[in-house]
Motif scaffolding. Structure first.
Motif, PDB file in Angstrom:
ATOM      1  N   GLU A   1      72.309  34.774  12.584  1.00  0.00           N
ATOM      2  CA  GLU A   1      72.130  36.231  12.495  1.00  0.00           C
ATOM      3  C   GLU A   1      70.659  36.613  12.695  1.00  0.00           C
ATOM      4  OE1 GLU A   1      72.413  39.691   9.119  1.00  0.00           O
ATOM      5  OE2 GLU A   1      73.902  38.082   9.042  1.00  0.00           O
ATOM      6  N   ASP A   2      69.754  35.835  12.109  1.00  0.00           N
ATOM      7  CA  ASP A   2      68.327  36.098  12.299  1.00  0.00           C
ATOM      8  C   ASP A   2      67.932  35.984  13.773  1.00  0.00           C
ATOM      9  OD1 ASP A   2      68.005  36.530   9.607  1.00  0.00           O
ATOM     10  OD2 ASP A   2      67.158  34.554   9.185  1.00  0.00           O
TER      11      ASP A   2
ATOM     12  N   ASP B   1      73.382  32.418   8.573  1.00  0.00           N
ATOM     13  CA  ASP B   1      72.238  33.302   8.337  1.00  0.00           C
ATOM     14  C   ASP B   1      71.167  33.119   9.414  1.00  0.00           C
ATOM     15  OD1 ASP B   1      73.548  34.160   6.060  1.00  0.00           O
ATOM     16  OD2 ASP B   1      72.440  32.814   4.722  1.00  0.00           O
TER      17      ASP B   1
END
Length: 183
Positions: free
Chosen positions: A59-60, A56
């Motif tokens: 992805e950020d 995550d």
């Protein structure tokens, strides 16, 4: 620098400080599965923090979710693994792989590795400092944690977020405080 005009004194450094734009410091304490992160304003106030799965966070970083589109350069600081001659396990090598992936996806002009020894010396002035000492040094510097009714500066912090904050503060103290931005 001080200029004198008639009867009043103008401190030039105060004027330039007021004109500064907000640059963000994105600080990460990487882990082999999850990583803690803190997004700090250039006055070290906390904008965002958390502990998320590495996928995550990656992805950020790829989607530039931490960058404000204000045309200003933001800073990326990540804790780096250092070898002290001790045997390490697979999780340390997994963390090294994630550090590389984070750095590769970070779309910043300034990317800086911060070593744990630098955090210890900067915040506690001793290499013998442990995580609890670093946490206490941050509380002493910025204020209490607080409770739900009266949240303090660090309300909601836990685990790796403290280490990420130490990365960000150390980066600030070593490079931004005296305008020594790394190249």
């Amino acid at each position: 620098m001080v200029q004198r005009r008639r009867d009043r004194v103008i401190h030039i450094s105060n004027i330039t400080r007021c004109k500064e734009v907000n640059k963000l410091i994105i600080a990460i304490d990487p882990g082999n599965v999850e990583s803690g992160y803190v997004v700090l304003n250039n006055d070290l106030t906390i904008k965002k923090f958390g502990k998320v799965k590495n996928e995550d966070l990656l992805e950020d970083l790829q989607m530039d979710r931490f960058i404000e589109d204000d045309g200003q350069e933001d800073y990326f600081a990540i804790e780096m693994i250092a070898s002290y001659g001790m045997a390490v396990g697979a999780t340390v090598f997994d963390t090294c792989v994630w550090i590389g992936r984070f750095v590769q996806c970070a779309n910043f002009n300034t990317i800086q590795y911060i070593y744990r020894k630098d955090e210890k010396m900067n915040l506690c002035y001793t290499m013998k400092a442990k995580d609890t000492n670093i946490r206490q040094a941050l509380i002493d510097r910025f204020g209490i944690i607080g409770v739900k009714k009266r949240p303090g500066f660090f309300y909601g912090f836990k685990a790796d977020m403290w280490a990420a904050m130490a990365v960000g503060v150390t980066f600030y103290d070593m490079y931004l405080k005296d305008n020594r931005v790394p190249q």
